[in-house]
Motif scaffolding. Structure first.
Motif, PDB file in Angstrom:
ATOM      1  N   UNK A 130       0.814  -1.204   0.000  1.00  0.00           N
ATOM      2  CA  UNK A 130       0.000   0.000   0.000  1.00  0.00           C
ATOM      3  C   UNK A 130       0.852   1.261   0.000  1.00  0.00           C
ATOM      4  N   UNK A 131       2.035   1.193   0.562  1.00  0.00           N
ATOM      5  CA  UNK A 131       2.927   2.338   0.530  1.00  0.00           C
ATOM      6  C   UNK A 131       3.782   2.358  -0.721  1.00  0.00           C
ATOM      7  N   UNK A 132       4.473   1.249  -0.968  1.00  0.00           N
ATOM      8  CA  UNK A 132       5.404   1.165  -2.094  1.00  0.00           C
ATOM      9  C   UNK A 132       4.694   1.286  -3.438  1.00  0.00           C
ATOM     10  N   UNK A 133       3.622   0.542  -3.606  1.00  0.00           N
ATOM     11  CA  UNK A 133       2.940   0.552  -4.894  1.00  0.00           C
ATOM     12  C   UNK A 133       2.203   1.856  -5.137  1.00  0.00           C
ATOM     13  N   UNK A 134       1.735   2.496  -4.065  1.00  0.00           N
ATOM     14  CA  UNK A 134       1.101   3.799  -4.246  1.00  0.00           C
ATOM     15  C   UNK A 134       2.098   4.786  -4.832  1.00  0.00           C
ATOM     16  N   UNK A 135       3.311   4.799  -4.293  1.00  0.00           N
ATOM     17  CA  UNK A 135       4.337   5.698  -4.811  1.00  0.00           C
ATOM     18  C   UNK A 135       4.635   5.375  -6.269  1.00  0.00           C
ATOM     19  N   UNK A 136       4.752   4.096  -6.588  1.00  0.00           N
ATOM     20  CA  UNK A 136       5.047   3.695  -7.969  1.00  0.00           C
ATOM     21  C   UNK A 136       3.931   4.094  -8.932  1.00  0.00           C
ATOM     22  N   UNK A 137       2.684   4.113  -8.441  1.00  0.00           N
ATOM     23  CA  UNK A 137       1.569   4.498  -9.305  1.00  0.00           C
ATOM     24  C   UNK A 137       1.458   6.006  -9.463  1.00  0.00           C
ATOM     25  N   UNK A 138       1.726   6.751  -8.398  1.00  0.00           N
ATOM     26  CA  UNK A 138       1.526   8.198  -8.449  1.00  0.00           C
ATOM     27  C   UNK A 138       2.659   8.959  -9.132  1.00  0.00           C
ATOM     28  N   UNK A 139       3.903   8.517  -8.957  1.00  0.00           N
ATOM     29  CA  UNK A 139       5.027   9.319  -9.439  1.00  0.00           C
ATOM     30  C   UNK A 139       5.054   9.523 -10.962  1.00  0.00           C
ATOM     31  N   UNK A 140       4.874   8.492 -11.787  1.00  0.00           N
ATOM     32  CA  UNK A 140       4.953   8.737 -13.239  1.00  0.00           C
ATOM     33  C   UNK A 140       3.981   9.800 -13.752  1.00  0.00           C
ATOM     34  N   UNK A 141       2.703   9.806 -13.332  1.00  0.00           N
ATOM     35  CA  UNK A 141       1.820  10.884 -13.798  1.00  0.00           C
ATOM     36  C   UNK A 141       2.261  12.259 -13.319  1.00  0.00           C
ATOM     37  N   UNK A 142       2.780  12.340 -12.080  1.00  0.00           N
ATOM     38  CA  UNK A 142       3.252  13.631 -11.590  1.00  0.00           C
ATOM     39  C   UNK A 142       4.487  14.096 -12.350  1.00  0.00           C
ATOM     40  N   UNK A 143       5.363  13.163 -12.680  1.00  0.00           N
ATOM     41  CA  UNK A 143       6.527  13.514 -13.512  1.00  0.00           C
ATOM     42  C   UNK A 143       6.080  14.072 -14.857  1.00  0.00           C
ATOM     43  N   UNK A 144       5.023  13.486 -15.415  1.00  0.00           N
ATOM     44  CA  UNK A 144       4.528  13.919 -16.718  1.00  0.00           C
ATOM     45  C   UNK A 144       3.934  15.322 -16.668  1.00  0.00           C
ATOM     46  N   UNK A 145       3.500  15.770 -15.489  1.00  0.00           N
ATOM     47  CA  UNK A 145       2.935  17.111 -15.363  1.00  0.00           C
ATOM     48  C   UNK A 145       4.008  18.190 -15.296  1.00  0.00           C
ATOM     49  N   UNK A 146       5.236  17.800 -14.936  1.00  0.00           N
ATOM     50  CA  UNK A 146       6.321  18.775 -14.833  1.00  0.00           C
ATOM     51  C   UNK A 146       6.751  19.243 -16.215  1.00  0.00           C
ATOM     52  N   UNK A 147       7.270  20.471 -16.322  1.00  0.00           N
ATOM     53  CA  UNK A 147       7.730  20.979 -17.623  1.00  0.00           C
ATOM     54  C   UNK A 147       8.748  20.043 -18.266  1.00  0.00           C
ATOM     55  N   UNK A 148       8.556  19.697 -19.535  1.00  0.00           N
ATOM     56  CA  UNK A 148       9.443  18.731 -20.187  1.00  0.00           C
ATOM     57  C   UNK A 148      10.879  19.222 -20.339  1.00  0.00           C
ATOM     58  N   UNK A 149      11.078  20.545 -20.282  1.00  0.00           N
ATOM     59  CA  UNK A 149      12.436  21.062 -20.444  1.00  0.00           C
ATOM     60  C   UNK A 149      13.269  20.918 -19.176  1.00  0.00           C
ATOM     61  N   UNK A 150      12.651  20.580 -18.070  1.00  0.00           N
ATOM     62  CA  UNK A 150      13.404  20.363 -16.845  1.00  0.00           C
ATOM     63  C   UNK A 150      14.231  19.089 -16.959  1.00  0.00           C
ATOM     64  N   UNK A 151      15.325  19.058 -16.225  1.00  0.00           N
ATOM     65  CA  UNK A 151      16.134  17.841 -16.187  1.00  0.00           C
ATOM     66  C   UNK A 151      15.351  16.741 -15.479  1.00  0.00           C
ATOM     67  N   UNK A 152      15.738  15.507 -15.727  1.00  0.00           N
ATOM     68  CA  UNK A 152      15.067  14.379 -15.077  1.00  0.00           C
ATOM     69  C   UNK A 152      15.173  14.480 -13.559  1.00  0.00           C
ATOM     70  N   UNK A 153      16.330  14.894 -13.080  1.00  0.00           N
ATOM     71  CA  UNK A 153      16.515  15.019 -11.629  1.00  0.00           C
ATOM     72  C   UNK A 153      15.571  16.064 -11.052  1.00  0.00           C
ATOM     73  N   UNK A 154      15.461  17.192 -11.714  1.00  0.00           N
ATOM     74  CA  UNK A 154      14.597  18.257 -11.205  1.00  0.00           C
ATOM     75  C   UNK A 154      13.131  17.829 -11.222  1.00  0.00           C
TER      76      UNK A 154
END
Length: 200
Positions: A130-154
């Motif tokens: 419930x903790x680990x898989x929630x993070x794995x499910x939420x992070x990719x969509x949130x990454x996609x919302x960030x400006x594409x010109x940002x570095x992967x780390x940012x």
């Protein structure tokens, strides 16, 4: 092969039945939460017997994990659809602001999802997914919302900040924090994101 699929994988009809049972249990969870969840309660919600559920699922924990996963996926899809409406014209802060009403909508099952995080902390041996898989499910969509010109780390750092803050605010709502303080915290997150994006 995932748990819960073994008994019905060879039959399209069996898989359809399993999905229908899972949907009924998921709806019951969204409405009533995790308190007193049991195989018998799930069976009542699905209009069947606990023996039938045991034919399609590997016990109550398997059924619970799959129902929570379904609720979480639904919540992510709905919130990302709301955020996508701001994709062409809005800032990152505007996209996060657009998904907030979906996250706090009682129909999203938010209470169950926050309760499941508590289970992961209370009994990690059984419920760490419930903790680990929630993070794995939420992070990719949130990454996609960030400006594409940002570095992967940012993008990763900002997405993790957003996720951690939203989790904390949603948990505060569930435990009865003053709604005004939760909204103030969310407004502070939006201001932080505006400053971050302005620094580009």
């Amino acid at each position: 092969m995932e748990q819960g699929y073994r008994r019905s994988a060879g039959s399209a009809r069996g898989e359809a039945r399993r999905q229908a049972l899972l949907e009924s249990v998921t709806e019951d969870l969204a409405e009533h939460g995790l308190v007193d969840f049991s195989l018998r309660r799930a069976a009542r919600a699905a209009g069947t017997t606990h023996k039938v559920l045991l034919y399609y699922f590997d016990g109550v924990d398997d059924l619970l994990v799959q129902a929570v996963d379904r609720l979480r996926a639904r919540r992510i899809d709905n919130s990302m659809a709301a955020a996508a409406l701001q994709a062409g014209q809005g800032t990152l802060a505007a996209r996060i602001e657009a998904l907030w009403p979906v996250l706090v909508d009682p129909r999203s099952g938010h209470r169950v999802l926050e309760q499941s995080t508590g289970l992961a902390m209370y009994d990690p041996a059984r419920y760490s997914k419930f903790g680990r898989e929630a993070t794995q499910q939420y992070l990719p969509p949130l990454l996609a919302l960030c400006p594409p010109e940002w570095s992967e780390r940012r993008r990763t750092e900002v997405a993790e900040l957003i996720l951690a803050t939203l989790r904390g605010l949603l948990l505060n709502r569930v435990i009865g924090a003053d709604p005004a303080s939760v909204e103030a915290g969310f407004a502070a997150l939006l201001r932080a994101l505006e400053r971050e994006e302005a620094a580009t």
